[in-house]
Design an enzyme around this catalytic site. Structure first.
Site, PDB file in Angstrom:
ATOM      1  N   LEU B  12     -11.749   6.270  -0.993  1.00 24.74           N
ATOM      2  CA  LEU B  12     -10.798   5.604  -0.109  1.00 24.74           C
ATOM      3  C   LEU B  12     -10.701   4.279  -0.068  1.00 24.74           C
ATOM      4  O   LEU B  12     -11.343   3.337  -0.847  1.00 24.74           O
ATOM      5  CB  LEU B  12     -12.230   4.547   0.856  1.00 24.74           C
ATOM      6  CG  LEU B  12     -13.779   6.119   1.450  1.00 24.74           C
ATOM      7  CD1 LEU B  12     -14.339   5.613   2.571  1.00 24.74           C
ATOM      8  CD2 LEU B  12     -13.037   7.899   2.068  1.00 24.74           C
ATOM      9  N   GLY B  15      -5.344   1.563  -3.392  1.00 25.49           N
ATOM     10  CA  GLY B  15      -4.795   0.702  -4.287  1.00 25.49           C
ATOM     11  C   GLY B  15      -4.644   0.089  -5.975  1.00 25.49           C
ATOM     12  O   GLY B  15      -5.021   1.595  -6.797  1.00 25.49           O
ATOM     13  N   ALA B  36     -22.179  13.319 -18.596  1.00 28.02           N
ATOM     14  CA  ALA B  36     -23.440  13.085 -16.924  1.00 28.02           C
ATOM     15  C   ALA B  36     -24.265  13.922 -17.340  1.00 28.02           C
ATOM     16  O   ALA B  36     -24.817  14.756 -16.152  1.00 28.02           O
ATOM     17  CB  ALA B  36     -22.210  13.062 -16.156  1.00 28.02           C
ATOM     18  N   LYS B 108     -16.967  -6.534  -3.493  1.00 25.90           N
ATOM     19  CA  LYS B 108     -18.558  -8.233  -3.245  1.00 25.90           C
ATOM     20  C   LYS B 108     -17.911  -8.546  -1.721  1.00 25.90           C
ATOM     21  O   LYS B 108     -19.806  -9.236  -1.819  1.00 25.90           O
ATOM     22  CB  LYS B 108     -17.837  -9.181  -4.214  1.00 25.90           C
ATOM     23  CG  LYS B 108     -16.001  -9.292  -4.279  1.00 25.90           C
ATOM     24  CD  LYS B 108     -15.795  -9.202  -5.484  1.00 25.90           C
ATOM     25  CE  LYS B 108     -14.030  -8.898  -5.468  1.00 25.90           C
ATOM     26  NZ  LYS B 108     -14.233  -7.836  -6.714  1.00 25.90           N
ATOM     27  N   GLY B 190       1.075 -12.433 -11.623  1.00 22.97           N
ATOM     28  CA  GLY B 190       0.736 -11.506 -11.380  1.00 22.97           C
ATOM     29  C   GLY B 190      -1.052 -12.147 -11.215  1.00 22.97           C
ATOM     30  O   GLY B 190      -1.745 -11.086 -11.130  1.00 22.97           O
ATOM     31  N   GLU B 193      -2.528 -13.958  -6.425  1.00 21.35           N
ATOM     32  CA  GLU B 193      -2.304 -13.628  -4.931  1.00 21.35           C
ATOM     33  C   GLU B 193      -0.806 -14.102  -4.584  1.00 21.35           C
ATOM     34  O   GLU B 193      -1.242 -15.984  -5.115  1.00 21.35           O
ATOM     35  CB  GLU B 193      -3.136 -12.552  -4.925  1.00 21.35           C
ATOM     36  CG  GLU B 193      -4.191 -11.909  -5.404  1.00 21.35           C
ATOM     37  CD  GLU B 193      -4.931 -11.164  -4.098  1.00 21.35           C
ATOM     38  OE1 GLU B 193      -4.519 -10.574  -3.064  1.00 21.35           O
ATOM     39  OE2 GLU B 193      -5.915 -10.793  -4.334  1.00 21.35           O
ATOM     40  N   LYS B 208     -19.554 -13.013  -6.192  1.00 18.16           N
ATOM     41  CA  LYS B 208     -20.362 -12.583  -6.732  1.00 18.16           C
ATOM     42  C   LYS B 208     -21.884 -13.029  -6.895  1.00 18.16           C
ATOM     43  O   LYS B 208     -22.624 -12.655  -7.185  1.00 18.16           O
ATOM     44  CB  LYS B 208     -19.170 -12.548  -8.006  1.00 18.16           C
ATOM     45  CG  LYS B 208     -18.029 -11.685  -7.757  1.00 18.16           C
ATOM     46  CD  LYS B 208     -16.919 -11.973  -8.345  1.00 18.16           C
ATOM     47  CE  LYS B 208     -15.787 -10.939  -8.556  1.00 18.16           C
ATOM     48  NZ  LYS B 208     -14.276 -11.974  -9.142  1.00 18.16           N
TER      49      LYS B 208
END
Lengths: 444, 444
Positions: B12, B15, B36, B108, B190, B193, B208
């Site tokens: 979901l 980005g 795994a 977070k 960058g 933001e 956090k």
């Protein structure tokens, strides 16, 4: 809160790490149980020197000189092997596995040399062999590589993984002394053993590098193919020249996936003195500390730092492995590792303190009149509030100015006391501005 | 080798981190499967911006704008939530849990504010909610605290857990610039933001720190009780004064078990600019890097360092969580984490290269006659062998001496070529000693 009975552990070897393991598990029993979901108890301790084992047990565990009786004991779930070496330790570990026990070991020599045989036997019997304590003591580097960085193609690992040699190299550099002189000092301080061969010749570091290579690249352990060079031939002048060129010399364990023209050529596995740029964090790992730098293709560089040896740091890793096994043994896989580290029913609602109740040190900057007695007035107010001063800096006023800055560093105090004292300071006629206040932590 | 079918993941949020997660999982698919024990495949990607999701998927996953259809999809085992924020993300995570999905999230803010509700729902349904990516990006600090340090009573944690503010503070110190100037530069590069509030006001770090406090001390998440102070009021002159006194200023997330006279008083939980001694490793964490220092009663100080943000470092943590869930989902608990990190049947017998085949750089020290042309002769031999020189240092001979030392640092080469070239150098009549040769690694 305990849905399950205790996990019963048999401890083989009552030396320094055995004592540290017992002590940590005993002291933090309540907290560890809240994390593991069940009690972990060292039921039996085996050592040929039963007096030594008895001192650790102090009536809290059964003592025996018969290690084989522990590894075959139906009442024991996990065997912790802290004997060391390849001989009897190998025999006992294999016997424990054959008897269906999970094994926790700190024995890097055993795993680097006989690991393939041991892991194969364990897989056949469906038991765990956990060995966090075998590399870099209390630093959870095995867990980081086996579980934390599983997304990555590991490119290389470079580690300071022997504290004795790092202590010696740090001292040689700091004091400009020769290897022999520093070695003798390290032996006197207990940082080097009477027979320091394994450490200073790089063998111990190579055992650990061999294990790191195996779990980083998915290859069998192969200590016999490691290149091993110690620090006995290092000259003080080379440490000095390196310094002038912006480098430090560290004994590194290095393993690297070697690509030639985009094709995988093989694995490098080597231990040797190495110049590294002085500005790297790894170059600034001093004394007996350990650190491992890992380069992964996705995560980039990560570094893991801490104590690589000692009773309690190594015991910390042994007990973490015991908790891993205990969590795995519960029949609640969906909650194997509790979300918030502690079992949900064991979460405590401890108060979070308001910032006024916090204890910290302060940096204070004050604009003051350049008059005699100003600093004395300020420090008296702080002293009256029970706040002592760690350092003070008073600038000369700029040419033609009659004001200046005073900077103070305080010792630890409660924030509300600091705030009250600062209000009194700001009320002094010689103090010309509000105080700039930044908290300070020594992190020691 | 795959005893189990693939684990199917619904992603979901398409980005930066979503793209990084997909890319890492795809690129390292073979290696991750070897670790795994089963394939992990992102089957569906949901984003309102389906064009963006389609770019990531590139035909390798189904794209939808209906996230709810993913969390209720019976074919999906794990939902990865990378939407962020408290709104729709909370609704989707709770719905995924209600539908029996395991959840992996990097969110977070969601966990710091609504974590208790989410973990309670997950425990009720017996599913995992994994969140390694929520704190310090690719650094496996959640795993270290929840699993690696379980033996310890944690005393305190101090972390640089926001890269934007650490970049700004590093630049302010390096270049002596004011906050506003550096912030504008960080936005241009960058690192910050367009709306930097969450970072520079300390809110992100406090989210956090709240999570770290919960797993360190076994308390519920309680962001509302955290003290939060950002870096917007920091003056360049305070950074300078701190420097003069031997300190650096970092924005730290701090949480501490506060004892008063041997009695547990409560938990400190705070984010604020903090002076720390310049010699600490933590003080030397520069730019956008993160690091977390943990003090445990048994292990002492351990430090974890790496990239705290970015597509692939954060993706590395998301995928590690996926591997954790996949390993847990296998019905082979005794071998949940394979001994050597990779599944036993997937261990590869890659060659370990002989030391002559190793590629490294060198420090060379030579005792030479103090004559013209000596350095030229030496460098010509190295050039003929394809070995280029990074730095050279030629000492003035001591008074009355006609010999001196030459020190050379080479670029990387194959060891056997270096050995051959050195033999030729040692044969020069002007070279008066065997070469001292120490390997050099840039670790970059």
């Amino acid at each position: 809160m305990e849905k399950f009975g205790p996990v019963r552990v048999g401890l083989l070897g009552a030396g320094t790490v055995g004592g540290g393991t017992f002590e940590v598990l005993w002291r933090n029993q309540a907290e560890i149980t809240r994390r593991a979901g069940r009690r972990i108890e060292i039921a039996r301790i085996a050592d040929l020197n039963t007096a030594r084992a008895g001192e650790i047990a102090a009536g809290r565990a059964e003592v025996t000189d018969d290690a084989m009786s522990v590894v075959t004991d139906p009442g024991i779930d996990i065997v912790v092997e802290l004997i060391g070496g390849y001989g009897i330790a190998r025999k006992l570990v294999l016997a424990a596995i054959e008897n269906g026990k999970h094994v926790v070991t700190a024995n890097k020599a055993l795993l680097a040399v006989h690991g393939n045989e041991i892991f194969e036997a364990a897989s056949r019997k469906g038991v765990m062999v956990a060995f966090e304590a075998a590399v870099a003591g209390g630093i959870p580097i095995i867990k980081a590589l086996r579980e934390g960085l599983t997304a990555n193609r590991i490119e290389w690992i470079a580690g300071i993984i022997n504290g004795t040699t790092n202590f010696i190299l740090s001292e040689m550099r700091d004091k400009g002394l020769a290897f022999d002189v520093v070695l003798a000092e390290a032996q006197r301080l207990g940082y080097a053993e009477a027979d320091p061969t394994f450490d200073i010749e790089g063998i111990d570091a190579a055992h650990k590098a061999t294990i790191l290579a195996a779990i980083a690249f998915g290859i069998p352990v192969s200590f016999d193919k490691a290149y091993v060079e110690g620090i006995t031939n290092l000259q003080a002048e080379d440490i000095r020249y390196a310094e002038q060129l912006g480098y430090r010399i560290k004994l590194l364990g290095i393993t690297r996936r070697r690509m030639d023209n985009g094709k995988l050529r093989g694995i490098e596995l080597r231990v040797h003195p190495t110049l590294i740029p002085a500005k790297r964090l790894l170059a600034n790992v001093e004394g007996a500390m350990n650190a491992v730098l890992v380069k992964g293709d996705a995560v980039g560089h990560t570094l893991y730092y801490g104590k690589g040896a000692g009773a309690e740091p190594t015991g910390s890793a042994v007990v973490a492995d015991l908790v891993d096994v205990a969590r795995m043994l519960t029949s609640d896989p969906g909650n194997r590792v509790p979300h918030l580290a502690f079992q949900a029913e064991a979460v405590a609602d401890l108060p979070i303190l308001a910032i006024e109740e916090v204890e910290t040190s302060y940096y204070l900057r004050l604009r003051v009149a350049d008059e005699p007695g100003v600093l004395a007035d300020i420090t008296r107010i702080l002293a009256d509030a029970g706040i002592s001063i760690d350092a003070a800096l008073q600038r000369e006023p700029d040419e033609g100015e009659n004001q200046t800055d005073i900077i103070l560093l305080t010792h630890r105090t409660i924030e509300k006391q600091a705030i009250a004292a600062i209000a009194r300071i700001e009320a002094l006629p010689t103090v010309l501005s509000k105080a700039t206040r930044i908290r300070l932590e020594d992190l020691n």
